[in-house]
Design an enzyme around this catalytic site. Structure first.
Site, mmCIF file in Angstrom:
data_model
loop_
_atom_site.group_PDB
_atom_site.id
_atom_site.type_symbol
_atom_site.label_atom_id
_atom_site.label_comp_id
_atom_site.label_asym_id
_atom_site.label_seq_id
_atom_site.Cartn_x
_atom_site.Cartn_y
_atom_site.Cartn_z
ATOM 1 N N TRP A 251 -24.143 33.566 19.565
ATOM 2 C CA TRP A 251 -23.747 32.441 18.711
ATOM 3 C C TRP A 251 -22.676 31.539 19.326
ATOM 4 O O TRP A 251 -21.661 32.020 19.834
ATOM 5 C CB TRP A 251 -23.201 32.996 17.386
ATOM 6 C CG TRP A 251 -22.570 31.924 16.555
ATOM 7 C CD1 TRP A 251 -21.258 31.571 16.531
ATOM 8 C CD2 TRP A 251 -23.233 31.035 15.672
ATOM 9 N NE1 TRP A 251 -21.063 30.516 15.664
ATOM 10 C CE2 TRP A 251 -22.266 30.169 15.125
ATOM 11 C CE3 TRP A 251 -24.573 30.874 15.272
ATOM 12 C CZ2 TRP A 251 -22.582 29.156 14.203
ATOM 13 C CZ3 TRP A 251 -24.884 29.885 14.353
ATOM 14 C CH2 TRP A 251 -23.886 29.048 13.833
ATOM 15 N N MET A 252 -22.887 30.217 19.189
ATOM 16 C CA MET A 252 -21.850 29.253 19.579
ATOM 17 C C MET A 252 -21.705 28.206 18.475
ATOM 18 O O MET A 252 -22.695 27.768 17.908
ATOM 19 C CB MET A 252 -22.272 28.548 20.874
ATOM 20 C CG MET A 252 -21.330 27.426 21.287
ATOM 21 S SD MET A 252 -21.846 26.590 22.809
ATOM 22 C CE MET A 252 -23.056 25.445 22.153
ATOM 23 N N ASN A 253 -20.453 27.795 18.156
ATOM 24 C CA ASN A 253 -20.281 26.563 17.388
ATOM 25 C C ASN A 253 -19.310 25.632 18.114
ATOM 26 O O ASN A 253 -19.554 25.328 19.281
ATOM 27 C CB ASN A 253 -20.021 26.781 15.889
ATOM 28 C CG ASN A 253 -18.875 27.643 15.488
ATOM 29 O OD1 ASN A 253 -18.902 28.842 15.666
ATOM 30 N ND2 ASN A 253 -17.844 27.066 14.904
ATOM 31 N N ASP A 254 -18.270 25.152 17.489
ATOM 32 C CA ASP A 254 -17.500 24.014 18.001
ATOM 33 C C ASP A 254 -17.095 24.086 19.479
ATOM 34 O O ASP A 254 -16.678 25.147 19.950
ATOM 35 C CB ASP A 254 -16.156 23.883 17.255
ATOM 36 C CG ASP A 254 -16.264 24.026 15.772
ATOM 37 O OD1 ASP A 254 -17.379 24.148 15.248
ATOM 38 O OD2 ASP A 254 -15.210 24.018 15.120
ATOM 39 N N TRP B 42 -22.749 33.499 13.169
ATOM 40 C CA TRP B 42 -21.289 33.403 13.208
ATOM 41 C C TRP B 42 -20.645 34.753 12.880
ATOM 42 O O TRP B 42 -21.134 35.501 12.039
ATOM 43 C CB TRP B 42 -20.860 32.338 12.193
ATOM 44 C CG TRP B 42 -19.421 31.947 12.282
ATOM 45 C CD1 TRP B 42 -18.905 30.929 13.017
ATOM 46 C CD2 TRP B 42 -18.321 32.557 11.590
ATOM 47 N NE1 TRP B 42 -17.536 30.863 12.848
ATOM 48 C CE2 TRP B 42 -17.148 31.852 11.972
ATOM 49 C CE3 TRP B 42 -18.184 33.624 10.705
ATOM 50 C CZ2 TRP B 42 -15.883 32.175 11.496
ATOM 51 C CZ3 TRP B 42 -16.924 33.956 10.231
ATOM 52 C CH2 TRP B 42 -15.784 33.228 10.625
ATOM 53 N N SER C 27 -11.016 27.187 16.097
ATOM 54 C CA SER C 27 -11.024 26.017 16.977
ATOM 55 C C SER C 27 -9.630 25.512 17.333
ATOM 56 O O SER C 27 -8.670 25.711 16.584
ATOM 57 C CB SER C 27 -11.818 24.888 16.334
ATOM 58 O OG SER C 27 -13.183 25.231 16.413
ATOM 59 N N ARG D 243 -6.216 24.329 9.792
ATOM 60 C CA ARG D 243 -6.750 24.746 11.099
ATOM 61 C C ARG D 243 -7.135 23.595 12.026
ATOM 62 O O ARG D 243 -7.155 22.456 11.660
ATOM 63 C CB ARG D 243 -7.983 25.627 10.872
ATOM 64 C CG ARG D 243 -9.110 24.952 10.090
ATOM 65 C CD ARG D 243 -10.323 25.886 10.055
ATOM 66 N NE ARG D 243 -11.413 25.337 9.293
ATOM 67 C CZ ARG D 243 -11.608 25.560 7.998
ATOM 68 N NH1 ARG D 243 -10.771 26.311 7.303
ATOM 69 N NH2 ARG D 243 -12.643 25.022 7.373
ATOM 70 N N ASP D 244 -7.519 24.010 13.226
ATOM 71 C CA ASP D 244 -8.121 23.170 14.272
ATOM 72 C C ASP D 244 -7.129 22.201 14.920
ATOM 73 O O ASP D 244 -7.326 20.978 14.922
ATOM 74 C CB ASP D 244 -9.343 22.396 13.726
ATOM 75 C CG ASP D 244 -10.347 23.304 13.035
ATOM 76 O OD1 ASP D 244 -10.356 24.500 13.347
ATOM 77 O OD2 ASP D 244 -11.114 22.803 12.192
ATOM 78 N N GLU E 222 -12.084 18.998 8.915
ATOM 79 C CA GLU E 222 -11.977 19.943 10.025
ATOM 80 C C GLU E 222 -11.852 19.171 11.344
ATOM 81 O O GLU E 222 -12.197 17.988 11.425
ATOM 82 C CB GLU E 222 -13.235 20.830 10.107
ATOM 83 C CG GLU E 222 -13.457 21.688 8.862
ATOM 84 C CD GLU E 222 -14.661 22.616 8.971
ATOM 85 O OE1 GLU E 222 -14.526 23.785 8.581
ATOM 86 O OE2 GLU E 222 -15.731 22.183 9.404
ATOM 87 N N TRP F 212 -23.899 22.663 9.803
ATOM 88 C CA TRP F 212 -23.639 23.934 9.115
ATOM 89 C C TRP F 212 -24.695 24.271 8.066
ATOM 90 O O TRP F 212 -24.857 25.434 7.724
ATOM 91 C CB TRP F 212 -22.243 23.942 8.485
ATOM 92 C CG TRP F 212 -21.169 24.335 9.473
ATOM 93 C CD1 TRP F 212 -20.132 23.571 9.895
ATOM 94 C CD2 TRP F 212 -21.040 25.597 10.147
ATOM 95 N NE1 TRP F 212 -19.363 24.259 10.802
ATOM 96 C CE2 TRP F 212 -19.887 25.507 10.972
ATOM 97 C CE3 TRP F 212 -21.776 26.782 10.147
ATOM 98 C CZ2 TRP F 212 -19.476 26.574 11.780
ATOM 99 C CZ3 TRP F 212 -21.350 27.835 10.958
ATOM 100 C CH2 TRP F 212 -20.217 27.719 11.751
#
Ligand code: FRU
Length: 527
Positions: A58-61, A85, A118, A191-192, A243, A330
């Site tokens: 799995w990969m996201n941002d 995720w 992130s 966050r982020d 985000e 998402w």
């Protein structure tokens, strides 16, 4: 008799995808015992060929993009144990040309403060942190800790900001013993962090998302932070939580303007995740929006460009502001029909500003570096379009990556859609075109192949666009995605798809329209 007519095949699966076929040549020459390497690396169905994707899982941002000593670093939200995720790590890859990527070991692992969400990375040139050595400035990662135990216990303060440093070009990392550098004041979504050095006031600035707004903090040394301001409550769209913000300046007509990027979990222009931007000023403390609070500007109204931010520390003599996004959404990211890996990044893009009749707008263009992938060029002569015209043979369209640069003229009175269609023998298709009646650009993937994995996937997606009789589209077609740059980047739409057979046919469609010029480049795979 062909050399491999009689083969004794021994198949060895190496690192998931490489098959070694050992063939014995049965002819008189008994000295040759040929080993033929047939690589199936990055050859799975729906595996993009000119985009970054992880080898597996799995990969996201995209995270922590920073340039240092000839390398573009790309870290990313990664879960190495599953294709959905889970506990987040920072995966890591580097590139010397923004096109080809080398996978490196995982950079950051979850620790007692939580999963690694992130964030960003910078080079601390002046060693303000004191983590560096003489002649070796530290690379600093600034990220969110997400403490799952805290969330499960029903607390609100489970997201905090932490830092880590590397003295060997991002290969190994040490987390700061004083983490978290920003504790949580009792806000669930906190966050982020994106950090940059603000030259005008000689200090570090951090912008990060905090529920329905962004926070702006200041620091002399990346360790001690004070809140400077916040922005966004009652500004832009609030269809979902905010985000992954970013903040940077760009030149426009001899001035400088600040651009704030904010990703929105839900409520994007065509459903699900989307990314907005604001144009304004920033004085080292406060961001002021040039537009009315209700103005919403979308960075890419396609459905599959999320959580994108820009590279830090691009050398001044280069001067580009380079962006990359996560090519998913998402609402269906965890169920798209790929299993060994999940998702890819967009192509890197250069962002710039342009003064238009409607105000200053963000322009996205593919980075020029991608032209190294061009191989054969096929050109199509001017042609009137009054129905569908198959241009598969002329363009060499064959299911492999292509770059299309097409210029159209159309009669606005005709009010008939026109554009291009990617399709296959199964009747599956993606239509990309313009609707002059509604002044809309569209991507129609309602019949693009696999779609049962999500009720939200098979959509007709559109964006307002005034073309005024002429339209130029620059399209990067990969095995499972398109990125369409309209009129030199005034609009960009990014969409993914999963045809049962790769799209190997290309047609023009429309009425009372004309293709005035068509160039199609075949692109080499980066893997
Ligand atoms: C955006 C996001 C971020 C968060 C990360 C977790 O896609 O939700 O806000 O840090 O993903 O993986």
């Amino acid at each position: 008799m062909p050399k491999f007519a009689s083969c004794n095949l021994s198949l060895v699966l190496v690192a998931f995808t490489t098959i070694v076929i050992s063939c014995q040549n049965n002819q008189t020459d008994n000295t040759s015992n040929d080993d033929m390497l047939v690589s199936t690396y990055y050859q799975e169905q729906h595996r993009n060929q000119i985009h970054f994707s992880p080898e597996k899982q799995w990969m996201n941002d995209p995270n922590g993009m920073v340039y240092y000593e000839g390398e573009y670093h790309l870290f990313y939200q990664f879960y190495p144990d599953s294709n959905v995720w889970g506990p987040m790590h920072w995966g890591h890859a580097v590139s010397r040309d923004l096109v080809h990527w080398e996978h490196l070991p995982i950079a950051l692992y979850p620790d007692e403060l939580g999963y690694i969400f992130s964030g960003s990375a910078v080079i601390d040139w002046n060693n303000t942190t004191g983590f560096g050595e003489k002649g070796n400035p530290p690379m600093i990662a600034i990220y969110t800790y997400h403490l799952m135990e805290g969330e499960k216990a029903g607390r609100d303060d489970y997201q905090t900001q932490g830092i880590a440093y590397s003295l060997d070009k991002g290969r190994t990392w040490t987390t700061y013993e004083g983490n978290p550098v920003i504790p949580n004041p009792g806000i669930k979504d906190f966050r982020d962090p994106k950090v940059f050095w603000h030259e005008e006031t000689s200090q570090w600035i951090m912008i990060f998302a905090s529920a329905d707004r962004v926070q702006i903090y200041q620091s002399p040394n990346l360790k001690e932070w004070t809140q400077a301001s916040e922005f966004g409550k009652d500004q832009g769209s609030h269809g979902g939580v905010w985000e992954c913000p970013d903040l940077f300046k760009l030149p426009v007509d001899g001035k400088e303007k600040w651009v704030m990027i904010v990703s929105l979990g839900r409520g994007g222009p065509n459903g699900g995740s989307g990314t907005m931007y604001f144009i304004g000023d920033f004085d080292g403390k406060t961001f002021t929006n040039d537009n009315s609070p209700e103005t919403v500007l979308w960075l890419d109204p396609g459905r599959d460009n999320y959580a994108g931010v820009t590279w830090s520390d691009i050398p001044k003599e280069d001067g580009r502001r380079i962006f990359i996004g996560w090519m998913s959404n998402w609402v269906y990211a965890t169920v798209v029909p790929t299993y060994i890996w999940r998702s890819a990044m967009t192509l890197p893009r250069t962002l710039s500003l342009k003064n238009t009749d409607e105000g200053i707008r963000l322009i996205s263009r593919p980075v020029e570096d991608i032209t190294v992938l061009r191989s054969e060029l096929k050109t199509i002569e001017e042609v009137s379009i009054n129905s569908q015209i198959d241009i598969t043979a002329q363009t060499g369209f064959d299911g492999k990556p292509k770059e299309l640069i097409f210029e159209f003229e159309y009669n606005p009175e005709a009010k008939a859609d026109f554009g291009i269609k990617l399709h296959n023998q199964l009747g599956q298709e993606v239509k990309i075109g313009y609707n002059p009646a509604n002044e809309e650009f569209f991507v129609d993937r309602t019949n693009s192949g696999k779609k049962d994995f999500s009720d939200d996937f098979a959509t007709y997606d559109k964006a307002n666009f005034k073309a005024e009789g002429k339209l130029k589209i620059h399209v990067f077609v990969d095995v499972a995605s398109v990125e369409i740059f309209v009129n030199d980047g005034e609009l960009v739409m990014t969409e993914i798809f999963f045809p049962d057979e790769d799209f190997n046919q290309l047609s023009l469609f429309g009425k009372r329209a004309k293709l005035t010029q068509g160039n199609v480049y075949s692109l080499q795979s980066i893997w």
